[in-house]
Design a protein around this motif. Structure first.
Motif, PDB file in Angstrom:
ATOM      1  N   ILE A   1      12.452  11.095  -4.655  1.00 12.80           N
ATOM      2  CA  ILE A   1      12.869   9.689  -4.651  1.00 12.80           C
ATOM      3  C   ILE A   1      14.267   9.499  -4.345  1.00 12.80           C
ATOM      4  O   ILE A   1      15.183  10.290  -4.692  1.00 12.80           O
ATOM      5  CB  ILE A   1      12.534   9.266  -6.484  1.00 12.80           C
ATOM      6  CG1 ILE A   1      11.264   9.269  -6.682  1.00 12.80           C
ATOM      7  CG2 ILE A   1      13.296   7.970  -6.505  1.00 12.80           C
ATOM      8  CD1 ILE A   1      11.044   9.046  -8.295  1.00 12.80           C
ATOM      9  N   LYS A   2      14.716   8.541  -3.348  1.00 11.81           N
ATOM     10  CA  LYS A   2      16.036   8.617  -2.996  1.00 11.81           C
ATOM     11  C   LYS A   2      17.136   8.425  -4.118  1.00 11.81           C
ATOM     12  O   LYS A   2      18.148   8.864  -3.862  1.00 11.81           O
ATOM     13  CB  LYS A   2      16.045   7.686  -1.796  1.00 11.81           C
ATOM     14  CG  LYS A   2      15.344   8.017  -0.495  1.00 11.81           C
ATOM     15  CD  LYS A   2      15.405   6.872   0.390  1.00 11.81           C
ATOM     16  CE  LYS A   2      14.593   7.258   1.512  1.00 11.81           C
ATOM     17  NZ  LYS A   2      14.742   6.312   2.798  1.00 11.81           N
ATOM     18  N   SER A   3      16.796   7.198  -4.903  1.00 10.67           N
ATOM     19  CA  SER A   3      17.801   7.053  -5.958  1.00 10.67           C
ATOM     20  C   SER A   3      17.959   8.246  -7.060  1.00 10.67           C
ATOM     21  O   SER A   3      17.074   8.365  -7.550  1.00 10.67           O
ATOM     22  CB  SER A   3      17.332   5.667  -6.479  1.00 10.67           C
ATOM     23  OG  SER A   3      18.250   5.552  -7.646  1.00 10.67           O
ATOM     24  N   LYS A   4      19.179   8.631  -7.132  1.00 11.63           N
ATOM     25  CA  LYS A   4      19.453   9.611  -8.023  1.00 11.63           C
ATOM     26  C   LYS A   4      18.899   9.303  -9.418  1.00 11.63           C
ATOM     27  O   LYS A   4      18.363  10.131 -10.186  1.00 11.63           O
ATOM     28  CB  LYS A   4      20.937  10.137  -7.944  1.00 11.63           C
ATOM     29  CG  LYS A   4      21.144  11.189  -8.938  1.00 11.63           C
ATOM     30  CD  LYS A   4      22.429  11.759  -8.784  1.00 11.63           C
ATOM     31  CE  LYS A   4      22.848  13.006  -9.815  1.00 11.63           C
ATOM     32  NZ  LYS A   4      24.295  13.563  -9.648  1.00 11.63           N
ATOM     33  N   GLN A   5      19.566   8.052  -9.926  1.00 15.89           N
ATOM     34  CA  GLN A   5      19.232   7.659 -11.101  1.00 15.89           C
ATOM     35  C   GLN A   5      17.492   7.496 -11.573  1.00 15.89           C
ATOM     36  O   GLN A   5      17.258   7.721 -12.380  1.00 15.89           O
ATOM     37  CB  GLN A   5      19.862   6.419 -11.335  1.00 15.89           C
ATOM     38  CG  GLN A   5      19.635   5.650 -12.975  1.00 15.89           C
ATOM     39  CD  GLN A   5      20.375   4.275 -13.208  1.00 15.89           C
ATOM     40  OE1 GLN A   5      20.819   3.658 -12.066  1.00 15.89           O
ATOM     41  NE2 GLN A   5      20.496   3.900 -14.274  1.00 15.89           N
ATOM     42  N   THR A   6      17.080   6.776 -10.452  1.00 19.41           N
ATOM     43  CA  THR A   6      15.551   6.810 -10.661  1.00 19.41           C
ATOM     44  C   THR A   6      14.942   8.141 -10.945  1.00 19.41           C
ATOM     45  O   THR A   6      14.125   8.426 -11.441  1.00 19.41           O
ATOM     46  CB  THR A   6      15.035   5.842  -9.566  1.00 19.41           C
ATOM     47  OG1 THR A   6      15.673   4.519  -9.626  1.00 19.41           O
ATOM     48  CG2 THR A   6      13.595   5.276  -9.697  1.00 19.41           C
ATOM     49  N   ARG A   7      15.279   8.870  -9.835  1.00 17.30           N
ATOM     50  CA  ARG A   7      14.791  10.403  -9.607  1.00 17.30           C
ATOM     51  C   ARG A   7      14.753  10.870 -11.139  1.00 17.30           C
ATOM     52  O   ARG A   7      13.833  11.549 -11.635  1.00 17.30           O
ATOM     53  CB  ARG A   7      15.434  11.134  -8.499  1.00 17.30           C
ATOM     54  CG  ARG A   7      14.898  12.494  -8.486  1.00 17.30           C
ATOM     55  CD  ARG A   7      15.443  13.012  -7.168  1.00 17.30           C
ATOM     56  NE  ARG A   7      16.757  13.394  -7.244  1.00 17.30           N
ATOM     57  CZ  ARG A   7      17.667  12.700  -6.480  1.00 17.30           C
ATOM     58  NH1 ARG A   7      17.172  12.029  -5.595  1.00 17.30           N
ATOM     59  NH2 ARG A   7      19.078  13.072  -6.789  1.00 17.30           N
ATOM     60  N   THR A   8      16.138  10.897 -11.463  1.00 20.01           N
ATOM     61  CA  THR A   8      16.474  11.554 -12.905  1.00 20.01           C
ATOM     62  C   THR A   8      15.477  11.024 -13.842  1.00 20.01           C
ATOM     63  O   THR A   8      14.877  11.718 -14.946  1.00 20.01           O
ATOM     64  CB  THR A   8      17.887  11.438 -13.264  1.00 20.01           C
ATOM     65  OG1 THR A   8      18.651  12.095 -12.242  1.00 20.01           O
ATOM     66  CG2 THR A   8      18.289  12.027 -14.531  1.00 20.01           C
TER      67      THR A   8
END
Length: 416
Positions: free
Chosen positions: A62-69
């Motif tokens: 997932i590209k977005s770090k926040q969404t990935r986390t």
């Protein structure tokens, strides 16, 4: 467990599920980061863990770090919950919700909810990741049981709809072109009568077409069909075999109904109460009728939180009546002089300050809990049956609007 106790237990469980679902529906995630997993009872926990582990690995893309986390944190939380289960989930399966939800001010909060043994079995394994939790399948499970087709008609109009558990749902309506009994000048009596019969026949076919279109696709799920209207209209309609033959076999009875607009559908449910004797809406009406009879003819009725609670504690309540739509909390206060008082507030509102009515001192909050949970706990201790009442009929609405959503049918008068 007796059938009444089992019904009360199921009603309470449905209420608890409904509360959690309402909470889950209010949650929002920024991006596709709220994870829902439906697990049927025959799905091995080890297989679910393997699936969650695979999703955790793929989430690294997932590209977005926040969404990935957030997604990976949700999946880790789900894996932690799954450790509490053995080879298979509980009977009827389970549903797990986990994710970082918006908590205001640009902040998020991680929530995880596990619902075991829903009202109906989870049919298949499902993994869902979105900006909202997937609650639709659970809501369908909580839908009231019983599905009946309703038809009301006279020679002027007709309405067709459903009785779904406790809910009357109007769906289709039609107005007729049947002329009145007085013919216009210049028409022969025979020709006028023929044209009128043709118009009646066409209208009955139109009504049957509406019913067929609505009911035939659900014919294997329908528990029955009620037909209402004045005589001889309903008799002509049924005797003329206008309905699809598979629907004709589902007709439970025909009933005299004065109105054929949408309100006539509710009148039809009342008129057909004996045929619907096992349906919840009829039971609800009986409880409310008993309550109003006791209220009007004597003192074996109570309503409002405080009075009902006091009667419950005394053990005088035979049936506790609670509105299905009641969403309130009770706050328990205690002042420095030891006086305990209660205040009921909307579940969405903050806790207000409270001044003791006996001594005028400022009182401290001892506890805040759901009103229904509070009253049902007392009812269970006293052997009182709890009945949840729908708001889909007039007296059910009155229970919520006029009596605060809480009432009781008493075993004996207490003067409270």
């Amino acid at each position: 467990m007796s059938s009444d106790a089992q019904e009360a237990s199921e009603d309470r469980r449905k209420y608890e599920f409904r509360k959690v679902i309402e909470e889950l529906k209010d949650f929002e995630g920024s991006g596709t980061q709220l994870v829902t997993i439906y697990i049927p009872e025959d799905k091995q926990i080890s297989d679910v863990v393997a699936h969650v582990t695979q999703e955790h690995s793929e989430a690294s893309n997932i590209k977005s770090k926040q969404t990935r986390t957030n997604v990976q944190d949700a999946l880790t939380s789900i894996k932690d919950r799954l450790r509490y289960y053995d080879t298979f989930p509980p009977e009827k399966g389970m549903v797990i919700f986990s994710g970082a939800v918006d908590s205001g001010g640009g902040r998020t909060e991680m929530v995880t909810r596990t619902l075991e043994s829903p009202p109906q079995p989870v049919e298949s394994f499902r993994y869902h990741c979105d900006s909202a939790f997937l609650t639709d399948p659970l809501e369908h499970m909580l839908a009231d049981s019983g599905l009946f087709g309703l038809i009301v008609l006279d020679r002027r109009e007709a309405n067709v709809g459903w009785l779904k558990g406790k809910r009357v749902e109007p769906v289709k309506s039609a107005s007729s072109l049947v002329p009145g009994k007085q013919r216009k000048g210049g028409q022969s009596a025979q020709r006028f009568a023929r044209l009128r019969l043709e118009a009646i026949d066409n209208f009955y076919q139109e009504v049957a077409g509406m019913a067929d279109e609505l009911f035939v696709p659900k014919r294997h799920e329908i528990d029955g069909i009620l037909v209402g209207g004045p005589s001889p209209t309903k008799d002509e309609f049924l005797d003329g075999d206008y309905l699809h033959h598979e629907l004709q076999d589902k007709v439970l009875g025909k009933f005299d109904v004065a109105y054929t607009d949408e309100s006539g559908l509710k009148d039809l449910v009342d008129a057909g109460s004996e045929a619907l004797s096992d349906q919840e809406i009829v039971e609800d009406k009986r409880h409310m009728e008993t309550f109003f009879e006791n209220l009007h003819t004597g003192e074996e009725a109570t309503y409002g939180f405080e009075q009902t609670r006091r009667n419950l504690i005394m053990g005088s309540v035979d049936r506790l009546l609670i509105s299905e739509d009641l969403r309130s909390d009770v706050i328990v206060y205690e002042c420095p002089n030891g006086h305990e008082e209660f205040e009921v507030v909307d579940a969405r509102h903050s806790t207000p300050d409270h001044e003791c009515s006996e001594c005028g001192e400022d009182a401290e909050v001892e506890e805040r809990e759901d009103v229904i949970e509070h009253l049902m706990a007392i009812a269970e201790q006293r052997g009182t049956d709890t009945k949840f009442i729908s708001t889909d009929f007039e007296k059910g609405e009155q229970l919520l609007d006029a009596f605060g959503g809480v009432a009781g049918i008493l075993r004996y008068s207490t003067g409270v």
